[in-house]
Design an enzyme around this catalytic site. Structure first.
Site, mmCIF file in Angstrom:
data_model
loop_
_atom_site.group_PDB
_atom_site.id
_atom_site.type_symbol
_atom_site.label_atom_id
_atom_site.label_comp_id
_atom_site.label_asym_id
_atom_site.label_seq_id
_atom_site.Cartn_x
_atom_site.Cartn_y
_atom_site.Cartn_z
ATOM 1 N N LYS A 1 -3.272 7.434 4.310
ATOM 2 C CA LYS A 1 -4.644 7.776 3.933
ATOM 3 C C LYS A 1 -5.360 6.525 3.439
ATOM 4 O O LYS A 1 -5.006 5.964 2.404
ATOM 5 C CB LYS A 1 -4.681 8.822 2.823
ATOM 6 N N GLU B 1 1.996 0.111 -6.460
ATOM 7 C CA GLU B 1 1.365 -1.200 -6.664
ATOM 8 C C GLU B 1 0.054 -0.924 -7.386
ATOM 9 O O GLU B 1 -0.893 -0.426 -6.784
ATOM 10 C CB GLU B 1 1.089 -1.883 -5.325
ATOM 11 N N CYS C 1 -6.354 -6.682 -7.325
ATOM 12 C CA CYS C 1 -5.447 -6.216 -8.374
ATOM 13 C C CYS C 1 -4.796 -7.388 -9.105
ATOM 14 O O CYS C 1 -4.524 -7.293 -10.281
ATOM 15 C CB CYS C 1 -4.401 -5.266 -7.803
ATOM 16 N N GLU D 1 -8.659 -3.481 -17.091
ATOM 17 C CA GLU D 1 -8.942 -4.071 -15.784
ATOM 18 C C GLU D 1 -10.397 -3.762 -15.435
ATOM 19 O O GLU D 1 -10.788 -2.599 -15.380
ATOM 20 C CB GLU D 1 -8.009 -3.462 -14.741
#
Ligand code: NAD
Ligand code: MN
Length: 793
Positions: free
Chosen positions: A190, A264, A298, A395
């Site tokens: 997906k 991840e 990331c 983040e």
């Protein structure tokens, strides 16, 4: 006008890349897409609008995948599995090679479509994303070719569900599907709902390249579609890249299902500049670290840590460099930065920067001159940021850099590691000893020395801590899509039947029993349990034996504290760790008869079986003593002048819950591999035969293992397990026992995203050298750090 003033005033004109072919491809689908299942597109459902980030205009209609769509895709993948595996490694290698060639042939179309859909500058999609995609398929074509030779005893996991984010849509697809397909799995993937187009184009190209129907299925949709994939019982593994929050949800949903899982997740990676760094190179590094892909990376170097002596000079030069960055149309080849993915993300970045200002930071931003209607946000630097500020810990996932200063290398390491995350880090220093000395101290899966944001298919990528677990790339990426064949047909463990009903607690108040109570073993000392309580133990034939301490929450906490304190063990030389294990083996050997007797008495096995268990335990200790200085990393040769060192490192403090059976051998089989590679452990031994474990205290005492490396807390496994799973200073959890133990371990370990190594209640023959020992255990006991070291000046 002199030539020099001409140069001074000269500006870049626009250099637009043509979007003709990409728009034509969209038109050929009437900009409306279904899923790609079983080798063909389904009818478009047109429930989702895909907008162009740079203009806000409607780009395409996508279909929201339902549970039925996911089911159809899983069925297609299941049907394709056997023929795909029957092709063998070489057959699959040819397919992966064909995919790589196709990506290269359509590189421009893929790059332009990616930039339109995602908003990233075409310079990046053309020079970074797409070439890395091709490289990934070539690299894993090679692993397919070598599979039979290099991975004996391992089989593909089966049908794999993969969920990827929007920041590198095609690259993340490649990272996911190349290893999965190469090693004989089939895939339901997906893409993110805002960036599904290159995945759909790729599926079409794959079909044209002859990839068999059903091997790769693409189902589009949002998080609900993702949930349907995560929950589908026909899927054997979930591989996810995205936010830590969703990663946690997936861990929880798959707990105990037996689905293997790689995550991840996010990061807040430090970018450390020492006083002796090449300042100009480091400034350029910052640009690549945080303004690459608008900072939506990331592993972005989003926390700048600069040594005090050069701090002001460095920040001044960085600001000057920032002011030259060009933000603009993604398809303009002169744009350094394009648009953020969506208005939602733009708002999130804005509000986090506002928060930073409220918390006292100063803000430097580049003035924007951008097309209207797009999600543009300027390169931003926040200085004067407190290490505990929101912007220093959360983040941001945008073009926002926060800067702090440090005085000494120790302080740099401390600041760098002051994060829940542990994905990547950059170190800038011209002193090789300093840089290579700091790298192993950083809690990060990737460390770039004098460089940043380097990637290669041969070099593993993945996180420590809450950045997730599992690795993508290289040989380690292969293991994520394989399982030991021995694990295929193991029976369920026989139901847990405590030999003598539930052991009930007795306290010291009840008679003189405490005198015959084996204590806990914490920090190298025998200690009374916190609750002063004990539990009775019995011989197999029913006679009451000595009591053992009944450990509680506080005892686990004390044991964890002792294990945390024993951190020097992780830095002990491999030779030293080997000596520790050999010494235990030697001392156990000297008391073999005594242990055999205890095993026979408490478990009811024959004297011969008990002796065999002791002998096997001694052999196993030798085995991991042998491995301690032989389980080594690798030296990769990425496409640059330099190397990347793949170093296996200890995970840290590991909680171990032992099964009822084979109380000595199972404990040794779990503890020895962990200790061999530098972990410290808190062990809950067999609840049914804990005296075998408490007898080991003397063996440990006469060996030379440092205090706190092995801690033992006896008691009720079912009560101590949740305490271990919940504890934030435990980094991984190894659990063997009834199936519900595995569910508990995986479900409760989401706080700090512990790595769980569990058995789902499947029986293990601990005497078997394939099931009970080997590199499989050592890989679980370590995490790989990849350290990139460029050569030259
Ligand atoms: P996300 O985690 O919500 O989405 C990633 C993928 O997971 C998408 O395909 C999404 O559709 C899917 N998804 C969402 N909810 C799901 C669920 N409950 N079950 C299964 N799949 C689900 O990330 P996002 O919303 O795209 O971005 C939010 C934040 O995540 C960002 O601000 C950033 O901090 C982080 N992020 C990290 C990465 C990374 O590479 N580590 C990438 C994208 C975003
Ligand atoms: Mn889009």
């Amino acid at each position: 006008m002199s030539v020099s003033t001409y140069f001074d005033t000269m500006d870049y004109g626009p250099a637009p890349e043509s979007d003709k072919d990409a728009r034509a491809w969209l038109a050929s689908h009437e900009a409306s897409f279904g899923h790609f299942i079983g080798g063909r597109f389904t009818l478009p459902g047109a429930q989702l609008d895909d907008l162009e980030p740079a203009t806000g205009k409607l780009l395409a209609h996508l279909t929201q995948g339902s549970a039925a769509d996911v089911d159809a895709a899983v069925q297609a993948a299941q049907a394709a599995l056997a023929p795909w595996q029957a092709l063998g490694g070489h057959g699959r290698a040819r397919h992966l090679y064909a995919l790589a060639r196709s990506v290269q042939r359509h590189a421009r179309l893929l790059a332009v479509l990616e930039s339109i859909d995602n908003g990233k500058p075409v310079r990046e999609s053309r020079d970074v994303d797409v070439p890395l995609v091709a490289r990934h398929f070539y690299h894993y074509a090679g692993w397919a070719q070598l599979q039979e030779r290099e991975f004996p005893g391992m089989a593909p996991v089966g049908v794999v569900g993969q969920i990827v984010p929007w920041n590198f849509p095609l690259l993340m697809l490649a990272w996911k599907i190349a290893p999965a397909l190469a090693l004989g799995n089939t895939v339901v993937l997906k893409p993110a709902e805002s960036t599904s187009l290159t995945a759909l184009l790729f599926a079409e190209l794959a079909q044209q390249a002859g990839l068999p129907a059903g091997v790769l299925n693409i189902v589009t949709g949002d998080g609900r579609t993702g949930t349907a994939i995560v929950d589908h019982p026909g899927i054997h593994k979930i591989a996810f890249t995205g936010s830590t929050e969703v990663g946690r949800q997936i861990r929880e949903r798959t707990a105990g299902s037996g689905k293997s899982l790689t995550l991840e997740l996010g990061g807040k990676s430090p970018f450390i500049v020492f006083e002796d760094a090449d300042i100009d190179a480091a400034v350029e590094g910052v640009v690549d670290a945080i303004w690459f892909n608008q900072g939506q990376v990331c592993c972005a170097g989003s926390r700048l840590l600069v040594q005090e002596g050069i701090h002001d000079r460095f920040i001044a030069r960085l600001k000057a460099r920032m002011d030259k960055l060009k933000v603009g149309a993604p398809l303009d080849k002169c744009s350094d930065m394009g648009a953020l993915i969506s208005p939602v993300q733009l708002e999130r970045v804005r509000s986090l920067v506002q928060q930073g200002l409220r918390e006292g930071a100063q803000c430097h931003q580049v003035a924007l001159d951008v097309p209207a209607g797009g999600c543009f946000y300027p390169p931003t630097l926040l200085t004067g940021v407190h290490p505990a500020a929101t912007v220093a810990t959360e983040e941001i996932f945008g073009p926002v850099l926060v800067a702090m200063s440090f005085r000494t290398p120790d302080e740099a390491v401390q600041l760098a590691n002051n994060s829940r995350y542990g994905l990547a880090a950059s170190i800038w220093s011209e002193t090789i000893g300093l840089a290579l000395g700091v790298a192993p101290q950083l809690k990060a899966g990737v460390v770039w020395i004098n460089s940043t944001n380097q990637f290669d298919a041969a070099v593993g990528f993945g996180g420590y801590r809450e950045s997730g677990y599992g690795r993508e790339g290289g040989r380690e990426g292969c293991y994520e899509y394989l399982k030991p064949i021995a694990s295929k047909e193991r029976p369920a463990r026989s139901a847990r039947t405590p030999a003598h009903g539930d052991a009930t607690a007795t306290t010291s108040a009840q008679g003189g029993a405490i005198d015959r109570t084996a204590k806990l073993y914490v920090g190298g000392k025998q200690v009374r349990p916190d609750g002063e309580a004990s539990m009775p133990t019995y011989a197999a034939h029913g006679a009451r034996l000595d009591d053992v301490g009944l450990g509680n929450r506080k005892d686990i906490r004390n044991a964890v504290a002792a294990a945390v304190k024993a951190s020097a063990w992780s830095n002990a030389t491999p030779h030293r760790r080997a000596q520790g294990l050999y010494y235990i083996a030697e001392n156990l050997s000297a008391r073999a008869d005594e242990f055999a007797h205890r095993i026979a008495l408490t478990t009811g096995v024959s004297a011969a079986q008990a002796s065999a268990e002791v002998e096997a335990s001694i052999r196993r200790l030798f085995c991991y003593g042998a491995w301690a200085d032989k389980f080594e990393g690798a030296v990769h040769q990425p496409p640059m002048r330099g190397v990347a060192l793949a170093m296996p490192e200890a995970i840290g403090v590991v909680g171990v819950v032992c099964p009822a059976e084979q109380p000595l051998l199972a404990l040794v089989s779990l503890v020895a591999p962990l200790v061999a590679v530098g972990n410290r452990v808190v062990v809950v031994p067999s609840q049914q035969a804990p005296l075998v474990a408490t007898d080991l205290y003397q063996v440990f005492d006469t060996s030379d293992l440092p205090d706190g490396v092995i801690n033992i807390v006896t008691g009720h496994s079912a009560e101590l397990l949740p305490v271990l799973a919940d504890h934030d200073e435990i980094d991984a959890l190894w659990v063997r026992g009834p199936a519900d133990f595995s569910v508990t371990a995986e479900r409760l370990s989401i706080g700090n995203l512990k790595r769980c190594f569990v058995d789902y209640g499947q029986a293990i023959d601990w005497l078997d050298d394939v099931q009970g020992e080997g590199p499989h255990y050592l890989r679980q006991a370590t995490q790989l750090k990849n350290i990139w070291i460029p050569y030259g000046e």
